[in-house]
Design an enzyme around this catalytic site. Structure first.
Site, PDB file in Angstrom:
ATOM      1  N   GLY A  59       0.786  -1.217   0.000  1.00 59.19           N
ATOM      2  CA  GLY A  59       0.000   0.000   0.000  1.00 59.19           C
ATOM      3  C   GLY A  59       0.819   1.268   0.000  1.00 59.19           C
ATOM      4  CD  GLN A  85      -7.642  -1.024   7.707  1.00 60.09           C
ATOM      5  OE1 GLN A  85      -7.924  -2.195   7.934  1.00 60.09           O
ATOM      6  NE2 GLN A  85      -6.411  -0.549   7.881  1.00 60.09           N
ATOM      7  CB  SER A 104      -1.708  -3.255   1.378  1.00 58.15           C
ATOM      8  OG  SER A 104      -0.556  -3.891   1.860  1.00 58.15           O
ATOM      9  CB  THR A 137      12.415  -9.009 -10.682  1.00 51.28           C
ATOM     10  OG1 THR A 137      13.678  -8.753 -11.310  1.00 51.28           O
ATOM     11  CG2 THR A 137      11.842 -10.311 -11.198  1.00 51.28           C
ATOM     12  CB  CYS A 156       2.854   3.175   9.419  1.00 55.30           C
ATOM     13  SG  CYS A 156       2.856   1.814   8.239  1.00 55.30           S
TER      14      CYS A 156
END
Length: 389
Positions: A69, A177, A197, A235, A320
């Site tokens: 995210g 969320q 995410s 990648t 976070c």
């Protein structure tokens, strides 16, 4: 330990895990390689892109796979700034955006952009009228999260989208969320970019999606990058993407049933506080599995540590942000400041949450709420953990 922090991260779905191992061991080619093994990986990658697009009800050309995210938010915002519809350097966002957006805005301010930060109303929503009032001739971008990750309120993205289109302003929405917890197809149709995410809906960590509407004429940040049409370098994580896609399909297919189940669990939990009106605040949420609340006169970090001691894993906000010993941005956005803002805790349910577990946590928190105010003894118990709070 009973886990009540699904809003921070969820366990990897077992079928998704098995698919990850199979893809990593049998279809391990680089999707950019031109040999047959690389072609196998490319085919699987593009099938996943098509399946994700179906879940969003968008064109597959707009689906880009990322590491999560935070990267998706950065890439989505940067893409829109490279494709602005008019001249200007003014951006509108919310005070309570996730740090992955908030810190990008602070970075952009250093680059010469001007950012207006909008508060919430008392119900935890950004008023469309406030967005309209903040809009200027030089406004080029609005970035508003779909779902607040701390109290679970949904923002009026469709209405904000109409306002943006009227003023030639591009719109980004952090849906990290939201996805797998509430329908987002209408949101995908309304925005220019959005982010999700994988680990929020039982996919693997290190996977995510940035949706960029194909009509947006964005430019690559790094010229010459081959992967993901130049939106990002590196990648492509084909095994992780396949596992995330399966997890996403399962989350969407079982969404209605799971929302109903979580609504019942929410009622079980909140019923423990019915007669504690003066000692507890529970904020309204449109995500049944997410509960933001305060035990009055009890610091959130202390409550979290007491819960941990009793075998309950809860949080004091977004993962976070919780290490910063700062009040929740959401509390500031709704006008809760000072000591009260530091009382905030977040409870979030998931697939493995049982009614018995919810009852036990609610009972324990109700007991804590009726204890006297935190005192020096509580601080001594945890030493420097609460220092600075």
């Amino acid at each position: 330990m009973k886990y009540f922090d699904y809003a921070a991260s969820s366990p990897l779905d077992q079928e998704a895990a098995e698919l990850y191992v199979k893809a990593a061991t049998e279809y391990y080619g680089n999707s950019q390689s031109l040999h047959d093994i690389g072609y196998q990986a490319t085919t699987l990658l593009e099938n996943a892109r098509t399946e994700i697009a179906k879940l969003f009800a968008v064109e597959a050309d707009g689906i880009f796979f990322t590491s999560g995210g935070s990267e998706s938010n950065l890439l989505g915002i940067r893409a829109l700034l490279s494709a602005k519809l008019k001249e200007g350097r003014h951006i509108i966002t919310g005070i309570a955006e996730h740090d992955s957006v908030y810190l990008v805005m602070k970075m952009l301010e250093k680059e010469g952009y001007e950012v207006t930060y909008l508060p919430f109303n008392s119900e935890g929503r950004i008023e469309v009228a406030a967005v309209e009032e903040a809009m200027r001739d030089d406004t080029i971008l609005v970035s508003i999260q779909h779902t607040n990750p701390e109290i679970g309120t949904l923002q009026p993205i469709k209405e904000i989208s109409s306002l943006c289109k009227k003023n030639q302003v591009l719109l980004h929405s952090d849906c990290v969320q939201s996805f797998g917890k509430t329908p987002i197809q209408e949101i995908a149709a309304a925005v220019d970019t959005l982010s999700i995410s994988g680990h929020k809906f039982y996919g693997p960590k290190g996977t995510g999606i940035a949706y960029v509407n194909p009509r947006v004429a964005w430019r690559p940040q790094i010229e010459g990058v081959a992967h993901e049409k130049g939106l990002r370098a590196g990648t492509v994580n084909v095994p992780g993407i396949l596992a995330m896609t399966l997890a996403a399909q399962k989350a969407v297919s079982g969404l209605d049933e799971e929302m109903n189940r979580l609504s019942i669990l929410r009622d079980v939990f909140t019923n423990h506080f019915t007669f504690l009106g003066n000692e507890v605040t529970i904020y309204p949420s449109q995500l049944p599995g997410l509960i933001g609340m305060r035990l009055h006169d009890h610091e959130g970090q202390w409550v979290m540590l007491e819960c941990n001691r009793r075998g309950f894993a809860i949080s004091t906000g977004t993962a976070c942000h919780i290490g910063l010993l700062a009040p929740s941005k959401t509390m500031a956005a709704i006008g809760v400041t000072g000591k009260a803002a530091k009382e905030f805790i977040r409870i979030s349910f998931g697939r493995q949450t049982t009614e018995e577990d919810v009852h036990s946590l609610g009972e324990f928190l109700a007991e804590l709420a009726q204890q006297p105010e935190i005192n020096e003894l509580h601080r001594l118990r945890y030493g420097t953990i609460l220092k600075g709070s």
